[in-house]
Design a protein around this motif. Structure first.
Motif, PDB file in Angstrom:
ATOM      1  N   PRO A 186      33.991  33.939  17.519  1.00 23.18           N
ATOM      2  CA  PRO A 186      35.199  34.000  18.352  1.00 23.18           C
ATOM      3  C   PRO A 186      34.892  34.525  19.746  1.00 23.18           C
ATOM      4  O   PRO A 186      34.077  35.433  19.922  1.00 23.18           O
ATOM      5  N   ASP A 187      35.532  33.940  20.733  1.00 23.17           N
ATOM      6  CA  ASP A 187      35.429  34.455  22.096  1.00 23.17           C
ATOM      7  C   ASP A 187      36.366  35.639  22.300  1.00 23.17           C
ATOM      8  O   ASP A 187      36.061  36.557  23.068  1.00 23.17           O
ATOM      9  N   ARG A 204      50.803  35.396  18.320  1.00 24.65           N
ATOM     10  CA  ARG A 204      50.561  33.946  18.282  1.00 24.65           C
ATOM     11  C   ARG A 204      50.521  33.370  19.688  1.00 24.65           C
ATOM     12  O   ARG A 204      49.714  32.480  19.985  1.00 24.65           O
ATOM     13  N   ILE A 207      47.116  34.172  21.299  1.00 26.98           N
ATOM     14  CA  ILE A 207      46.059  33.302  20.769  1.00 26.98           C
ATOM     15  C   ILE A 207      46.222  31.886  21.294  1.00 26.98           C
ATOM     16  O   ILE A 207      45.250  31.231  21.687  1.00 26.98           O
ATOM     17  N   GLY A 208      47.455  31.403  21.344  1.00 31.22           N
ATOM     18  CA  GLY A 208      47.701  30.055  21.848  1.00 31.22           C
ATOM     19  C   GLY A 208      47.282  29.889  23.300  1.00 31.22           C
ATOM     20  O   GLY A 208      46.697  28.865  23.675  1.00 31.22           O
ATOM     21  N   LEU A 210      44.935  31.552  24.905  1.00 33.52           N
ATOM     22  CA  LEU A 210      43.470  31.546  24.960  1.00 33.52           C
ATOM     23  C   LEU A 210      42.898  30.222  24.458  1.00 33.52           C
ATOM     24  O   LEU A 210      41.942  29.684  25.040  1.00 33.52           O
ATOM     25  N   GLU A 211      43.479  29.702  23.402  1.00 35.64           N
ATOM     26  CA  GLU A 211      42.984  28.427  22.860  1.00 35.64           C
ATOM     27  C   GLU A 211      43.231  27.281  23.836  1.00 35.64           C
ATOM     28  O   GLU A 211      42.382  26.400  23.993  1.00 35.64           O
ATOM     29  N   GLU A 212      44.377  27.292  24.497  1.00 33.78           N
ATOM     30  CA  GLU A 212      44.655  26.260  25.488  1.00 33.78           C
ATOM     31  C   GLU A 212      43.692  26.333  26.669  1.00 33.78           C
ATOM     32  O   GLU A 212      43.437  25.330  27.349  1.00 33.78           O
ATOM     33  N   PHE A 215      39.071  28.607  24.745  1.00 29.33           N
ATOM     34  CA  PHE A 215      38.355  29.648  24.026  1.00 29.33           C
ATOM     35  C   PHE A 215      38.659  29.587  22.528  1.00 29.33           C
ATOM     36  O   PHE A 215      39.687  29.059  22.112  1.00 29.33           O
ATOM     37  N   THR A 216      37.772  30.173  21.738  1.00 30.55           N
ATOM     38  CA  THR A 216      38.025  30.386  20.318  1.00 30.55           C
ATOM     39  C   THR A 216      38.652  31.758  20.156  1.00 30.55           C
ATOM     40  O   THR A 216      38.071  32.766  20.577  1.00 30.55           O
ATOM     41  N   ALA A 217      39.836  31.804  19.578  1.00 33.06           N
ATOM     42  CA  ALA A 217      40.557  33.067  19.427  1.00 33.06           C
ATOM     43  C   ALA A 217      41.095  33.179  18.009  1.00 33.06           C
ATOM     44  O   ALA A 217      41.610  32.204  17.454  1.00 33.06           O
ATOM     45  N   ILE A 218      40.943  34.354  17.426  1.00 34.75           N
ATOM     46  CA  ILE A 218      41.457  34.586  16.077  1.00 34.75           C
ATOM     47  C   ILE A 218      42.236  35.903  16.067  1.00 34.75           C
ATOM     48  O   ILE A 218      42.215  36.674  17.036  1.00 34.75           O
TER      49      ILE A 218
END
Length: 293
Positions: A186-187, A204, A207-208, A210-212, A215-218
């Motif tokens: 994860p980034d 949420r 995370i959304g 960052l993903e957009e 990046f990989t976000a958890i």
């Protein structure tokens, strides 16, 4: 403390005017090492710096420009960790008896990472000899308590001004962290103490965003948030606390601690993240999921 310091233990970078209901906090990016601490340590050079959240204060430096205060430590985490209870202390580190209110049995103390850490990363012992008990207690009184008093004031002020507030506790993590059960790295990790320190929608959204951005976000694994996130997050009162971990490997050489050439790009990405989080909260500030019930 052995002597009066020649530097500010921590600082608050205030916006000209606070315009968003956020407080940013960087408790582990301090890199000013007291000379007496270096004299006590068996470590030196880069070794003693392994516990730092390297340059996290710089990654989030635009907070004040966006309208939010940024509290940051100048003292190093290896000297005192404000992301712990005030008295998570290891009796094996001290000459003399700790007070009865000290929490000597926490998992963090057992791992060497209490309020006054025994080790830095890779299980390297910090101290060459035991510390006087009074010195440990003095660090709590003169550094830990003023730091948390400053953080509480910022959160309370924000809560009064906006009717709710969002604390973002800013950290970095080693580059070898992997998602459980896979080799994915994860980034970013967003921690909300498994939904107890902030609204699930806020997590949420983080995370959304960052993903957009690619990046990989958890969420929460393996870092769900420490004492600060747990202690200050009170969603039912409109006080939300998120911990954000940035993978060091994307912006710094973990061996030399030199910034990567694209460090400014990561700063820009983090700034964009902060800006989008502010826009989301501004848009949905009246939702009961964020505002005080």
């Amino acid at each position: 403390m052995p002597e009066i310091r020649e530097y500010e233990l921590f600082e608050i970078r205030e916006p000209v005017s606070q315009t968003i209901p956020f407080v940013y906090n960087s408790p582990h990016s301090g890199r000013i090492y007291p000379p007496e601490f270096i004299a006590q340590s068996r470590l030196e050079g880069i070794s003693i710096r392994r516990s730092e959240d390297h340059y996290v204060d710089e990654l989030f430096s635009a907070a004040s420009l966006l309208g939010a205060p940024l509290l940051l430590a100048n003292f190093p985490r290896a000297y005192l960790d404000v992301n712990r209870e005030p008295y998570e202390l290891d009796p094996r580190m001290f000459d003399g008896l700790l007070p009865p209110y000290a929490n000597i049995n926490s998992l963090r103390v057992a791992g060497g990472l209490g309020t006054i850490p025994r080790i830095v990363a890779e299980n390297m012992e910090i101290y060459a000899r035991r510390l006087p008990v009074q010195e440990g207690l003095d660090r709590v009184e003169s550094i830990y308590k003023p730091y948390h008093a400053a953080l509480r004031r910022l959160i309370a002020r924000t809560h009064v001004q906006f009717g709710f507030g969002v604390l973002i506790d800013c950290h970095s993590m080693p580059g070898n962290v992997r998602v459980a059960g896979s080799n994915a790295r994860p980034d970013f990790i967003i921690g909300d103490r498994y939904g107890t320190s902030a609204s699930a929608e806020l997590s949420r959204t983080a995370i959304g965003i960052l993903e957009e951005m690619g990046f990989t976000a958890i969420r929460n694994k393996p870092y769900a948030g420490g004492f600060i996130t747990e202690h200050y997050g009170r969603p039912a009162r409109g006080l939300h606390a998120l911990q954000i971990e940035v993978n060091r490997a994307i912006y710094v050489d973990e061996v030399t601690l030199e910034k990567h050439t694209d460090f400014p790009l990561i700063v820009n990405a983090v700034t964009g993240f902060m800006r989008q989080m502010a826009s989301y909260v501004e848009q949905f500030a009246t939702d009961t999921a964020l505002a005080a019930e």
